[in-house]
Design a protein around this motif. Structure first.
Motif, PDB file in Angstrom:
ATOM      1  N   GLU A 122      50.578  18.158 -40.383  1.00 40.53           N
ATOM      2  CA  GLU A 122      51.133  17.812 -38.773  1.00 40.53           C
ATOM      3  C   GLU A 122      51.427  18.830 -37.767  1.00 40.53           C
ATOM      4  N   SER A 123      51.447  17.959 -36.857  1.00 41.15           N
ATOM      5  CA  SER A 123      52.304  18.980 -35.733  1.00 41.15           C
ATOM      6  C   SER A 123      52.868  18.145 -34.841  1.00 41.15           C
ATOM      7  N   ASN A 124      54.577  18.937 -34.200  1.00 42.83           N
ATOM      8  CA  ASN A 124      55.182  18.274 -33.873  1.00 42.83           C
ATOM      9  C   ASN A 124      55.059  18.423 -31.924  1.00 42.83           C
ATOM     10  N   ASN A 125      54.319  18.764 -31.974  1.00 41.68           N
ATOM     11  CA  ASN A 125      53.792  18.663 -30.083  1.00 41.68           C
ATOM     12  C   ASN A 125      52.953  18.023 -29.640  1.00 41.68           C
ATOM     13  N   PRO A 126      53.338  17.658 -28.148  1.00 43.98           N
ATOM     14  CA  PRO A 126      52.842  16.492 -28.384  1.00 43.98           C
ATOM     15  C   PRO A 126      51.475  16.595 -27.957  1.00 43.98           C
TER      16      PRO A 126
END
Ligand SMILES: [Zn+2]
Length: 163
Positions: A122-126
């Motif tokens: 999972e990524s925290n980027n928009p």
């Protein structure tokens, strides 16, 4: 990945250094050679008489006036005839893009294996969104474009009214 492997294996079926398609064209052209009359200028130029037509072959410029050699990169029947006349091997005059090493060079980079999407971290980027739709220049069309089956339905409707 499978297709990639199949393409590399495909070259094992080649019986010469040029592709099967190019080889077949050369073989076909060799069949016709006996029916043609050759005039050689004892340098690089040839006149090949084919019925009412006379074609000019230049072995250095790699041209023939029938233009098939320039277009396809495989010696046409006139070029095969000229090469045969001086005892040259016509397959050496096939362009490099039909050769085995060119073919293998195109497939020398392998696709690396990767895990499937649910295993990706999972990524925290928009999240990446599609670009906004901009109206194209010019007057917009007044009529809605109909789907293929839509116009067919209308024709059916008209036919039933006429009955
Ligand atoms: Zn030609």
């Amino acid at each position: 990945m499978d297709r990639h492997g199949d393409m590399i294996k495909f070259t094992d079926t080649w019986i010469s250094d040029i592709s099967p398609m190019a080889r077949l064209i050369l073989e076909d052209n060799k069949e016709i050679v006996r029916k043609l009359k050759v005039n050689w200028n004892h340098e690089i130029g040839f006149e090949i008489q084919d019925g009412d037509y006379k074609h000019i072959v230049d072995l250095v410029k790699k041209t023939c006036t029938c233009r098939l050699w320039q277009l396809r990169g495989i010696p046409c029947k006139y070029v095969v005839c000229a090469l045969y006349h001086i005892g040259y091997e016509s397959k050496n005059y096939v362009e490099h893009w039909y050769r085995r090493d060119t073919f293998l060079r195109a497939y020398k980079y392998f696709i690396q294996p990767s895990s499937n999407m649910i295993m990706w971290p999972e990524s925290n980027n928009p999240p990446i969104k599609p670009p906004e739709v901009k109206p194209m220049p010019g007057k917009p069309s007044r009529n809605r474009k109909k789907a293929k089956d839509e116009s067919r339905k209308k024709k059916w409707g008209k036919a039933s009214k006429m009955e």
